[in-house]
Scaffold this motif. Structure first.
Motif, mmCIF file in Angstrom:
data_model
loop_
_atom_site.group_PDB
_atom_site.id
_atom_site.type_symbol
_atom_site.label_atom_id
_atom_site.label_comp_id
_atom_site.label_asym_id
_atom_site.label_seq_id
_atom_site.Cartn_x
_atom_site.Cartn_y
_atom_site.Cartn_z
ATOM 1 N N LEU A 61 0.837 -1.207 0.000
ATOM 2 C CA LEU A 61 0.000 0.000 0.000
ATOM 3 C C LEU A 61 0.869 1.253 0.000
ATOM 4 O O LEU A 61 0.604 2.210 -0.732
ATOM 5 C CB LEU A 61 -0.900 0.008 1.240
ATOM 6 C CG LEU A 61 -2.128 -0.873 1.164
ATOM 7 C CD1 LEU A 61 -2.933 -0.735 2.436
ATOM 8 C CD2 LEU A 61 -2.978 -0.490 -0.023
ATOM 9 N N VAL A 64 2.205 1.765 -3.427
ATOM 10 C CA VAL A 64 1.237 2.225 -4.422
ATOM 11 C C VAL A 64 0.842 3.678 -4.170
ATOM 12 O O VAL A 64 0.791 4.486 -5.089
ATOM 13 C CB VAL A 64 -0.007 1.307 -4.403
ATOM 14 C CG1 VAL A 64 -1.145 1.937 -5.163
ATOM 15 C CG2 VAL A 64 0.343 -0.039 -5.003
ATOM 16 N N PHE A 65 0.595 4.002 -2.900
ATOM 17 C CA PHE A 65 0.074 5.349 -2.628
ATOM 18 C C PHE A 65 1.179 6.388 -2.553
ATOM 19 O O PHE A 65 0.985 7.534 -2.934
ATOM 20 C CB PHE A 65 -0.754 5.348 -1.334
ATOM 21 C CG PHE A 65 -2.125 4.789 -1.524
ATOM 22 C CD1 PHE A 65 -3.128 5.575 -2.083
ATOM 23 C CD2 PHE A 65 -2.421 3.484 -1.191
ATOM 24 C CE1 PHE A 65 -4.398 5.069 -2.277
ATOM 25 C CE2 PHE A 65 -3.690 2.967 -1.384
ATOM 26 C CZ PHE A 65 -4.682 3.757 -1.932
ATOM 27 N N LYS A 137 2.776 -3.429 -8.773
ATOM 28 C CA LYS A 137 1.618 -2.701 -8.233
ATOM 29 C C LYS A 137 0.418 -3.628 -8.069
ATOM 30 O O LYS A 137 -0.288 -3.568 -7.073
ATOM 31 C CB LYS A 137 1.256 -1.548 -9.159
ATOM 32 C CG LYS A 137 2.254 -0.436 -9.081
ATOM 33 C CD LYS A 137 1.686 0.873 -9.543
ATOM 34 C CE LYS A 137 2.614 1.984 -9.116
ATOM 35 N NZ LYS A 137 2.205 3.281 -9.587
ATOM 36 N N ALA A 141 -2.257 -5.127 -4.614
ATOM 37 C CA ALA A 141 -3.691 -5.371 -4.443
ATOM 38 C C ALA A 141 -3.930 -6.793 -3.963
ATOM 39 O O ALA A 141 -4.779 -7.033 -3.096
ATOM 40 C CB ALA A 141 -4.422 -5.126 -5.755
ATOM 41 N N LEU A 144 -3.215 -6.937 -0.352
ATOM 42 C CA LEU A 144 -4.254 -6.253 0.430
ATOM 43 C C LEU A 144 -5.482 -7.150 0.597
ATOM 44 O O LEU A 144 -6.036 -7.255 1.695
ATOM 45 C CB LEU A 144 -4.642 -4.949 -0.268
ATOM 46 C CG LEU A 144 -5.772 -4.186 0.411
ATOM 47 C CD1 LEU A 144 -5.309 -3.623 1.735
ATOM 48 C CD2 LEU A 144 -6.301 -3.077 -0.473
ATOM 49 N N PHE A 145 -5.872 -7.823 -0.480
ATOM 50 C CA PHE A 145 -7.008 -8.745 -0.376
ATOM 51 C C PHE A 145 -6.662 -9.903 0.553
ATOM 52 O O PHE A 145 -7.515 -10.392 1.293
ATOM 53 C CB PHE A 145 -7.409 -9.267 -1.758
ATOM 54 C CG PHE A 145 -8.319 -8.338 -2.501
ATOM 55 C CD1 PHE A 145 -7.819 -7.212 -3.131
ATOM 56 C CD2 PHE A 145 -9.674 -8.571 -2.569
ATOM 57 C CE1 PHE A 145 -8.652 -6.338 -3.803
ATOM 58 C CE2 PHE A 145 -10.524 -7.699 -3.240
ATOM 59 C CZ PHE A 145 -10.013 -6.585 -3.859
ATOM 60 N N SER B 217 -11.864 -2.975 -3.970
ATOM 61 C CA SER B 217 -11.563 -2.725 -5.378
ATOM 62 C C SER B 217 -11.674 -1.241 -5.690
ATOM 63 O O SER B 217 -10.809 -0.673 -6.361
ATOM 64 C CB SER B 217 -12.515 -3.498 -6.276
ATOM 65 O OG SER B 217 -12.441 -4.860 -5.991
ATOM 66 N N TRP B 219 -11.292 1.132 -3.726
ATOM 67 C CA TRP B 219 -10.233 1.852 -3.040
ATOM 68 C C TRP B 219 -8.906 1.779 -3.801
ATOM 69 O O TRP B 219 -8.184 2.767 -3.930
ATOM 70 C CB TRP B 219 -10.080 1.285 -1.628
ATOM 71 C CG TRP B 219 -9.167 2.075 -0.770
ATOM 72 C CD1 TRP B 219 -9.098 3.437 -0.688
ATOM 73 C CD2 TRP B 219 -8.171 1.573 0.110
ATOM 74 N NE1 TRP B 219 -8.136 3.800 0.200
ATOM 75 C CE2 TRP B 219 -7.547 2.692 0.709
ATOM 76 C CE3 TRP B 219 -7.751 0.289 0.467
ATOM 77 C CZ2 TRP B 219 -6.525 2.554 1.636
ATOM 78 C CZ3 TRP B 219 -6.743 0.163 1.387
ATOM 79 C CH2 TRP B 219 -6.136 1.283 1.959
ATOM 80 N N VAL B 220 -8.574 0.588 -4.321
ATOM 81 C CA VAL B 220 -7.254 0.447 -4.954
ATOM 82 C C VAL B 220 -7.289 0.648 -6.462
ATOM 83 O O VAL B 220 -6.235 0.763 -7.075
ATOM 84 C CB VAL B 220 -6.619 -0.941 -4.653
ATOM 85 C CG1 VAL B 220 -6.286 -1.054 -3.186
ATOM 86 C CG2 VAL B 220 -7.488 -2.064 -5.127
ATOM 87 N N PRO B 223 -5.480 4.297 -7.646
ATOM 88 C CA PRO B 223 -4.017 4.394 -7.651
ATOM 89 C C PRO B 223 -3.341 3.327 -8.504
ATOM 90 O O PRO B 223 -2.258 3.562 -9.038
ATOM 91 C CB PRO B 223 -3.644 4.213 -6.181
ATOM 92 C CG PRO B 223 -4.806 3.582 -5.554
ATOM 93 C CD PRO B 223 -5.998 4.069 -6.291
#
Lengths: 218, 227
Positions: A61, A64-65, A137, A141, A144-145, B217, B219-220, B223
């Protein structure tokens, strides 16, 4: 990390040497006797695995951010370490289940979600290795999932009726067992931190090498 | 504004699809052949070997396989025409584009199920229409969950080299919960003692999954879709 690495390594090594002694000295559990001792590996392994998942997802995260390359090193390192500890958890679980339940595996909610979480991180590493450009990237995700899935592994025993021992086992340990358990948990978490540190160093060296190649080309 | 953009993206996808019917026809054919293959394996002397699990399992496996194919094709089309970049350049919230794409995938999958369900009821003698409302609820919540994850990963894999193989590798570990919920929920409506409360419980779990999947989904997506 560089300064504390060697002392931490020595402490962890010493703790790993002492762990079998403290486990052997811990009292027997009243119904499972010797069989219960695998608990000192199984639960800490999953704790360290969750730590790896958290590092991976937060690193991803941040990458990415904020666009910080260094965070990505933590993301990939955390995922690899999490996968290794997950494999330990998935290996020790069936060994215990074979004796306690009579079967190696049950399609119970907790076991199923834990296996899925393991598969998620296998796919994470596959994506990393074969996904090509942009997969760094995308893998954030995935992590995160995976992080979103991990509380369901922990709370599965509360949500569904499962045969896996409940989470209340840990706080209800007897005095002799509690000390041994937390000793093992801390040892595994320190081991996890060390592995991540070594792996991040490898990523950093790799990235430096890439930069040097690029500089030479120019 | 948000909803309008999402509906525009959906309208665009439908307009392209209606010109050739390429994706819907191939997906339908693939789903039907899936069911046929399973019917050779699981039908014995005119009856399914297990009256509860076989129809439920075949239905959701067919949705999962055909859905993967459809999602892959939908985004392959965007890549081929290099139109994903144009979509992302549009002065609209990225999450609205995600929702528009998601609506398209859900619509396509629901159309596929419209053919799959009667066919499975016919091939396996399954009383799928005995409880139309709980069953429809399971189908819709399960399809949304599957499509939410699929749309997100497929759109991000557009630029990836190995996207054909990466999509199933990423999609299936995350959507197995949907398949478990769908299969057990559907199976609870079949068999000797159908139970609507059990089906409703699975529907609630699937809805919770949908909420988590769509929230993460959205949210990401923004970016991650920046080149």
């Amino acid at each position: 990390m560089r300064k504390v690495f060697l002392p931490l390594l020595l402490v962890t090594a010493a703790m790993f040497v002492y762990a079998p002694i403290i486990i052997a000295r811990a009292p027997f559990e009243s119904t499972m006797f010797l069989l219960q001792k695998i608990f000192y590996f199984h639960v800490p392994a999953w704790m360290a695995g969750s730590a790896g998942i958290t590092i991976s997802a937060l690193g991803g995260l941040w990458f990415v951010f904020k666009g910080d390359r260094r965070a990505d090193w933590y993301a990939v390192s955390g995922a690899e370490v999490a996968l290794m500890f997950g494999a330990m958890g998935l290996a020790t679980g069936p060994m215990w289940a074979r004796k306690a339940w009579g079967v190696w595996w049950q399609w119970d909610a907790k076991l199923t979600i834990a296996l899925l979480l393991f598969l998620v991180f296998v796919s994470y590493l596959l994506l990393r290795k074969y996904g090509g450009p942009g997969s760094d990237k995308l893998s954030a995700a995935v992590a995160l999932f995976g992080l979103a899935m991990s509380p369901f592994v922990y709370y599965a025993v509360d949500i569904w009726r499962t045969i896996h021992p409940a989470n209340t086992v840990v706080p209800s340990l007897g005095p002799g067992m509690r000390g041994a358990f937390w000793f093992c948990a801390v040892t595994f978490l320190m081991f996890c931190a060390l592995l991540v540190a070594v792996r991040v160093r490898l990523e950093r060296l790799r990235s430096t090498l890439d930069d040097l190649y690029l500089a030479e080309d120019e | 504004m948000f909803l309008k953009t999402a509906l525009l993206v959906l309208k665009k996808d439908v307009a392209i699809e209606v010109k050739s019917y390429e994706i819907i026809s191939t997906t339908l054919f693939f789903a039907v052949s899936c069911v046929l293959i399973f019917s050779f394996a699981f039908v014995k002397e005119g009856e399914a070997v297990n009256a509860e699990l076989v129809p439920a399992g075949v239905l959701w496996i067919a949705v999962a396989f055909a859905g993967l194919l459809a999602i892959g094709r939908i985004f392959e089309r965007e890549r081929y025409g290099e139109t994903m970049r144009a979509l992302l350049l549009a002065p609209a919230p990225r999450s609205a584009i995600y929702v528009g794409k998601l609506l398209g995938v859900v619509l396509l999958l629901l159309l596929t199920e419209l053919l799959l369900v009667p066919m499975i009821a016919f091939v396996f003698h399954a009383p799928l229409f005995a409880w139309p409302l709980p069953f429809a609820g399971l189908l819709v919540t399960g399809t949304i969950g599957f499509a939410a994850i699929g749309t997100m990963f497929a759109s991000m894999l557009i630029r990836s080299r190995a996207r054909e193989v990466m999509l199933p590798i990423l999609l299936y570990p995350f959507t197995i919960p949907v398949l478990i919920g769908g299969v057990w929920g559907t199976a609870s409506l079949l068999g000797e003692e159908p139970s609507v409360p059990v089906a409703t419980m699975w529907m609630a779990i699937l809805s919770a999954y949908d909420v988590v999947a769509i929230t993460l989904s959205l949210w990401v997506f923004e970016p991650l879709m920046i080149e």
